[in-house]
Write a protein that holds these residues in place. Structure first.
Motif, PDB file in Angstrom:
ATOM      1  N   HIS A  82       0.837  -1.187   0.000  1.00 15.13           N
ATOM      2  CA  HIS A  82       0.000   0.000   0.000  1.00 15.13           C
ATOM      3  C   HIS A  82       0.878   1.244   0.000  1.00 15.13           C
ATOM      4  CE1 HIS A  82      -3.602  -2.409   1.779  1.00 15.13           C
ATOM      5  NE2 HIS A  82      -3.197  -2.860   0.617  1.00 15.13           N
ATOM      6  N   VAL A  83       0.521   2.160  -0.848  1.00 18.12           N
ATOM      7  CA  VAL A  83       1.249   3.412  -0.994  1.00 18.12           C
ATOM      8  C   VAL A  83       0.307   4.525  -0.559  1.00 18.12           C
ATOM      9  CG1 VAL A  83       2.401   4.937  -2.628  1.00 18.12           C
ATOM     10  CG2 VAL A  83       2.590   2.458  -2.907  1.00 18.12           C
ATOM     11  N   TYR A  84       0.772   5.397   0.308  1.00 23.36           N
ATOM     12  CA  TYR A  84      -0.079   6.455   0.850  1.00 23.36           C
ATOM     13  C   TYR A  84      -0.771   7.237  -0.264  1.00 23.36           C
ATOM     14  CZ  TYR A  84      -1.688  10.506   3.400  1.00 23.36           C
ATOM     15  OH  TYR A  84      -2.479  11.493   3.922  1.00 23.36           O
ATOM     16  N   GLY A  85      -2.096   7.313  -0.151  1.00 23.19           N
ATOM     17  CA  GLY A  85      -2.894   8.104  -1.076  1.00 23.19           C
ATOM     18  C   GLY A  85      -3.126   7.473  -2.437  1.00 23.19           C
ATOM     19  N   VAL A  86      -2.680   6.248  -2.620  1.00 23.52           N
ATOM     20  CA  VAL A  86      -2.796   5.569  -3.914  1.00 23.52           C
ATOM     21  C   VAL A  86      -3.702   4.352  -3.757  1.00 23.52           C
ATOM     22  CG1 VAL A  86      -1.491   4.329  -5.700  1.00 23.52           C
ATOM     23  CG2 VAL A  86      -0.488   6.330  -4.583  1.00 23.52           C
ATOM     24  N   PRO A  87      -4.703   4.190  -4.628  1.00 18.32           N
ATOM     25  CA  PRO A  87      -5.543   2.996  -4.554  1.00 18.32           C
ATOM     26  C   PRO A  87      -4.705   1.727  -4.736  1.00 18.32           C
ATOM     27  CG  PRO A  87      -6.509   4.620  -6.042  1.00 18.32           C
ATOM     28  CD  PRO A  87      -5.132   5.104  -5.689  1.00 18.32           C
ATOM     29  N   ALA A  88      -5.116   0.655  -4.079  1.00 13.94           N
ATOM     30  CA  ALA A  88      -4.357  -0.597  -4.120  1.00 13.94           C
ATOM     31  C   ALA A  88      -4.111  -1.072  -5.546  1.00 13.94           C
ATOM     32  CB  ALA A  88      -5.085  -1.678  -3.321  1.00 13.94           C
ATOM     33  N   GLY A  89      -5.083  -0.888  -6.431  1.00 16.71           N
ATOM     34  CA  GLY A  89      -4.928  -1.322  -7.811  1.00 16.71           C
ATOM     35  C   GLY A  89      -3.842  -0.592  -8.578  1.00 16.71           C
ATOM     36  N   ASN A  90      -3.378   0.531  -8.040  1.00 22.06           N
ATOM     37  CA  ASN A  90      -2.307   1.302  -8.684  1.00 22.06           C
ATOM     38  C   ASN A  90      -0.980   1.164  -7.956  1.00 22.06           C
ATOM     39  OD1 ASN A  90      -4.232   2.186 -10.471  1.00 22.06           O
ATOM     40  ND2 ASN A  90      -4.505   4.165  -9.492  1.00 22.06           N
ATOM     41  N   ALA A  91      -0.932   0.325  -6.934  1.00 17.52           N
ATOM     42  CA  ALA A  91       0.284   0.150  -6.136  1.00 17.52           C
ATOM     43  C   ALA A  91       1.032  -1.108  -6.583  1.00 17.52           C
ATOM     44  CB  ALA A  91      -0.075   0.058  -4.652  1.00 17.52           C
ATOM     45  N   PRO A  92       2.324  -1.173  -6.305  1.00 20.55           N
ATOM     46  CA  PRO A  92       3.126  -2.326  -6.724  1.00 20.55           C
ATOM     47  C   PRO A  92       2.678  -3.638  -6.079  1.00 20.55           C
ATOM     48  CG  PRO A  92       4.529  -0.512  -6.012  1.00 20.55           C
ATOM     49  CD  PRO A  92       3.127  -0.158  -5.638  1.00 20.55           C
ATOM     50  N   VAL A  93       2.879  -4.709  -6.810  1.00 14.52           N
ATOM     51  CA  VAL A  93       2.635  -6.062  -6.306  1.00 14.52           C
ATOM     52  C   VAL A  93       3.949  -6.826  -6.394  1.00 14.52           C
ATOM     53  CG1 VAL A  93       1.393  -8.234  -6.646  1.00 14.52           C
ATOM     54  CG2 VAL A  93       0.214  -6.054  -7.011  1.00 14.52           C
ATOM     55  N   LEU A  94       4.347  -7.411  -5.277  1.00 10.98           N
ATOM     56  CA  LEU A  94       5.562  -8.225  -5.237  1.00 10.98           C
ATOM     57  C   LEU A  94       5.171  -9.696  -5.339  1.00 10.98           C
ATOM     58  CD1 LEU A  94       7.238  -6.530  -2.136  1.00 10.98           C
ATOM     59  CD2 LEU A  94       7.572  -5.955  -4.551  1.00 10.98           C
ATOM     60  N   HIS A  95       5.840 -10.457  -6.183  1.00  7.98           N
ATOM     61  CA  HIS A  95       5.637 -11.908  -6.266  1.00  7.98           C
ATOM     62  C   HIS A  95       6.808 -12.540  -5.531  1.00  7.98           C
ATOM     63  CE1 HIS A  95       5.194 -15.760  -8.918  1.00  7.98           C
ATOM     64  NE2 HIS A  95       4.981 -15.977  -7.640  1.00  7.98           N
ATOM     65  N   LEU A  96       6.510 -13.142  -4.389  1.00  4.78           N
ATOM     66  CA  LEU A  96       7.560 -13.715  -3.551  1.00  4.78           C
ATOM     67  C   LEU A  96       7.435 -15.234  -3.513  1.00  4.78           C
ATOM     68  CD1 LEU A  96       7.284 -11.260  -0.506  1.00  4.78           C
ATOM     69  CD2 LEU A  96       8.754 -11.059  -2.526  1.00  4.78           C
ATOM     70  N   ARG A  97       8.572 -15.896  -3.534  1.00  7.13           N
ATOM     71  CA  ARG A  97       8.617 -17.353  -3.423  1.00  7.13           C
ATOM     72  C   ARG A  97       9.508 -17.726  -2.250  1.00  7.13           C
ATOM     73  NH1 ARG A  97       9.620 -16.511  -9.072  1.00  7.13           N
ATOM     74  NH2 ARG A  97       7.764 -17.032 -10.259  1.00  7.13           N
ATOM     75  N   LYS A  98       9.093 -18.725  -1.518  1.00  9.09           N
ATOM     76  CA  LYS A  98       9.903 -19.211  -0.411  1.00  9.09           C
ATOM     77  C   LYS A  98      11.149 -19.890  -0.982  1.00  9.09           C
ATOM     78  CE  LYS A  98       9.577 -21.889   3.818  1.00  9.09           C
ATOM     79  NZ  LYS A  98       8.717 -22.744   4.630  1.00  9.09           N
ATOM     80  N   VAL A  99      12.298 -19.450  -0.502  1.00 11.56           N
ATOM     81  CA  VAL A  99      13.562 -20.042  -0.935  1.00 11.56           C
ATOM     82  C   VAL A  99      14.386 -20.416   0.291  1.00 11.56           C
ATOM     83  CG1 VAL A  99      13.634 -18.803  -3.143  1.00 11.56           C
ATOM     84  CG2 VAL A  99      14.705 -17.793  -1.126  1.00 11.56           C
ATOM     85  N   LEU A 100      15.203 -21.417   0.126  1.00 15.54           N
ATOM     86  CA  LEU A 100      16.065 -21.887   1.201  1.00 15.54           C
ATOM     87  C   LEU A 100      16.944 -20.751   1.707  1.00 15.54           C
ATOM     88  CD1 LEU A 100      16.878 -24.392   2.820  1.00 15.54           C
ATOM     89  CD2 LEU A 100      18.648 -24.802   1.119  1.00 15.54           C
ATOM     90  N   GLY A 101      16.897 -20.498   2.993  1.00 16.43           N
ATOM     91  CA  GLY A 101      17.716 -19.458   3.601  1.00 16.43           C
ATOM     92  C   GLY A 101      17.106 -18.070   3.569  1.00 16.43           C
TER      93      GLY A 101
END
Length: 124
Positions: A82-101
């Motif tokens: 969430h970015v202050y003052g910005v709708p969620a649909g216009n904010a960055p999305v991170l794709h994270l994967r669980k990795v060893l360590g």
């Protein structure tokens, strides 16, 4: 789709901001939509009625600051920051994967779990 996944044995947990909380009101004000944020959550609760009460589906409301939205499937996450003052649909999305360590996925999952534990279940 969520109902089908639950019927197939998946655990479905949905955690939403409490539409009556000051945190949701503040987020609505910050985004310039005022009561629109609470209305969106109430609309989602109506749309989820068909799956409420299904085995494997839990929905809860929380009253914490809305930092991000987390979507989890197995060991992968989509984190809508969430970015202050910005709708969620216009904010960055991170794709994270669980990795060893790595601990980034665990950090977000732990955050979700802490909020989940103090959240209020929505009746079926």
């Amino acid at each position: 789709m969520l109902g089908e996944k639950a019927a197939a044995g998946a655990r479905v947990r949905i955690l939403l901001g409490d539409p009556d909380s000051p945190e949701v009101a503040q987020r609505g004000a910050d985004e310039g939509i005022d009561d629109g944020m609470a209305a969106k959550i109430r609309n989602v609760l109506v749309l989820y009625r068909p799956i409420r009460g299904l085995k494997g589906v839990e929905i809860r409301l929380h009253r914490t600051v809305l930092y991000n939205s987390i979507y989890r499937g197995d060991d992968q996450l989509l984190v809508n920051t969430h970015v202050y003052g910005v709708p969620a649909g216009n904010a960055p999305v991170l794709h994270l994967r669980k990795v060893l360590g790595g601990d980034m996925v665990a950090t977000y999952v732990d955050s979700f779990e802490r909020v989940w534990e103090q959240a209020t279940p929505v009746g079926s």
